[in-house]
Motif scaffolding. Structure first.
Motif, PDB file in Angstrom:
ATOM      1  N   THR A 184       0.822  -1.216   0.000  1.00 46.70           N
ATOM      2  CA  THR A 184       0.000   0.000   0.000  1.00 46.70           C
ATOM      3  C   THR A 184       0.856   1.267   0.000  1.00 46.70           C
ATOM      4  OG1 THR A 184      -0.153  -0.192   2.413  1.00 46.70           O
ATOM      5  CG2 THR A 184      -1.966  -1.089   1.125  1.00 46.70           C
ATOM      6  N   LEU A 209      -6.839   1.936   7.595  1.00 41.68           N
ATOM      7  CA  LEU A 209      -6.390   0.547   7.687  1.00 41.68           C
ATOM      8  C   LEU A 209      -5.424   0.342   8.854  1.00 41.68           C
ATOM      9  CD1 LEU A 209      -5.808  -0.299   3.921  1.00 41.68           C
ATOM     10  CD2 LEU A 209      -7.689  -1.036   5.372  1.00 41.68           C
ATOM     11  N   TYR A 234      -9.402  -1.457   1.257  1.00 40.94           N
ATOM     12  CA  TYR A 234      -8.264  -1.925   0.487  1.00 40.94           C
ATOM     13  C   TYR A 234      -8.581  -1.913  -1.011  1.00 40.94           C
ATOM     14  CZ  TYR A 234      -4.682  -4.937  -1.447  1.00 40.94           C
ATOM     15  OH  TYR A 234      -3.668  -5.445  -2.205  1.00 40.94           O
ATOM     16  N   LEU A 267      -7.858 -10.956   3.725  1.00 42.86           N
ATOM     17  CA  LEU A 267      -7.091  -9.982   2.943  1.00 42.86           C
ATOM     18  C   LEU A 267      -6.047 -10.609   2.011  1.00 42.86           C
ATOM     19  CD1 LEU A 267      -6.251  -7.074   2.271  1.00 42.86           C
ATOM     20  CD2 LEU A 267      -4.776  -7.137   4.301  1.00 42.86           C
ATOM     21  N   GLU A 271      -5.256  -9.542  -1.832  1.00 42.77           N
ATOM     22  CA  GLU A 271      -3.922  -9.069  -2.214  1.00 42.77           C
ATOM     23  C   GLU A 271      -3.333  -9.910  -3.346  1.00 42.77           C
ATOM     24  OE1 GLU A 271      -0.967  -7.093   0.720  1.00 42.77           O
ATOM     25  OE2 GLU A 271      -1.781  -8.865   1.706  1.00 42.77           O
TER      26      GLU A 271
END
Length: 372
Positions: A184, A209, A234, A267, A271
């Motif tokens: 990120t 986040l 995200y 997550l 990702e």
């Protein structure tokens, strides 16, 4: 209270349980052997049997304590079996020999005194007779000692397993957070360098986040609504990164405020989709994410296209490896994870029973995120 009496090492509890054991043993010995003398009268039978029990009691105590405080901890529990066997045989023979002399000297004299004579017995016969009581009480005491040792070791192993699990989960999360932040922050850097107007929004979302990870991901469970909100944030960050060339479909159904899940368990799949799907697509990129809760079961699926040369490496990386380990530790036997390649598509499908483990939600006083 009973557990304290059995396992406490405080002197008063140690004395209390030993006294209880020997009083119980004398009572049992008195009752059993009194049955041989009931023809002389019930009262006389119990008096005679009690006196004999007290005469043999020092032998029983000595043999039992030699076994439970000497032979078992020093030899048996240290796997020195030859020494354990030899010392046990010596203790048995010594107890039998002493019991024989007590029979011929004290017990015989007592019987003569109360006009209940018995003949003196030969050495071998007397030793065999003396083994009955000594071996019985010492064997019973040794069994209690070994059962306590086994139970305490079992409790210690369970504690160590829990501590090991907590340490491994902490390590896995520590690996996951930097991996996530690395991606990120790279996105933010690219927008700042290019002078993008979205840089401020990216900073706010990253802050959101970070707050989630710092304040709500410290325990084993968070609300599913908070986890979904984090996924949406995200995805929005990635949309800002890729712009119009990325098409993301995110479908969420059945999420309620009472549902909990392990933090950051979903997550890594998202990702992975961006890393091996969107980032490697030269043309229009797309990702499909669906999350559905039906009863206690959560069904999560992520689909993304992958170029053919990347198919063999699409499951690599810190994220997915860690999440697989966490699933094994947090949801043993309560999850199903499948990954597959179908015509240049990578599909990750996860099913979890949300009610598999009841754990209080971390930091319940903090604001609860809700799905957008």
């Amino acid at each position: 209270m009973l557990e304290t009496l059995i396992f406490s090492r405080q002197r008063r509890f140690v004395l209390a349980r030993h006294l209880l054991f020997w009083v119980s043993w004398v009572g049992f010995f008195t009752y059993i052997y009194a049955q041989k003398f009931v023809s002389y009268g019930v009262d006389e039978a119990y008096v005679i049997s009690l006196m004999e029990a007290l005469i043999y009691l020092p032998v029983h105590i000595g043999f039992s304590y030699a076994l439970i405080y000497g032979i078992i901890p020093r030899y048996l529990l240290r796997a020195r079996y030859v020494e354990a066997l030899l010392t046990t045989l010596v203790a048995v023979l010594l107890a039998a020999l002493i019991s024989h002399f007590l029979t011929n000297w004290l017990v015989y004299a007592m019987r003569v005194y109360i006009d209940m004579p018995i003949p003196k017995v030969p050495l071998v016969t007397g030793m065999m007779s003396g083994l009955r009581g000594s071996n019985t009480v010492a064997g019973f005491a040794g069994t209690i000692k070994l059962l306590k040792y086994w139970y305490q070791k079992k409790q210690e192993n369970e504690t160590l397993q829990r501590e090991k699990l907590a340490a491994e989960l902490h390590l896995l999360k520590a690996q996951l957070h930097p991996h996530f932040l690395f991606n990120t922050l790279n996105n933010l850097y690219g927008h700042i360098v290019s002078g993008s107007e979205h840089s401020g929004g990216i900073v706010l979302k990253i802050s959101d986040l970070l707050r989630y990870m710092l304040y709500e991901c410290g325990g084993e469970r968070v609300t599913l609504a908070a986890e979904v909100h984090m996924l949406r944030t995200y995805v929005e960050l990635e949309k800002l990164r890729y712009g119009p060339r990325l098409d993301v479909s995110l479908s969420v159904t059945g999420v309620e405020s009472t549902q909990v899940i392990a933090p950051l368990i979903l997550l890594p799949f998202v990702e992975n989709a961006f890393k091996h799907g969107a980032s490697q697509s030269l043309d229009q990129a797309w990702i499909s994410i669906s999350l559905e809760v039906a009863g206690p079961e959560l069904r999560f699926k992520v689909i993304n296209p992958i170029p053919a040369p990347a198919a063999s490496t699409s499951e690599s990386g810190i994220g997915l490896a860690n999440v697989q380990k966490r699933l094994q530790m947090l949801y043993p036997g309560q999850y199903t994870l499948k990954t597959s390649h179908e015509e240049e598509l990578f599909i990750a499908s996860l099913k979890i029973r949300l009610d598999a483990v009841e754990v209080p939600v971390t930091n319940p006083a903090l604001p609860t995120y809700a799905p957008a």
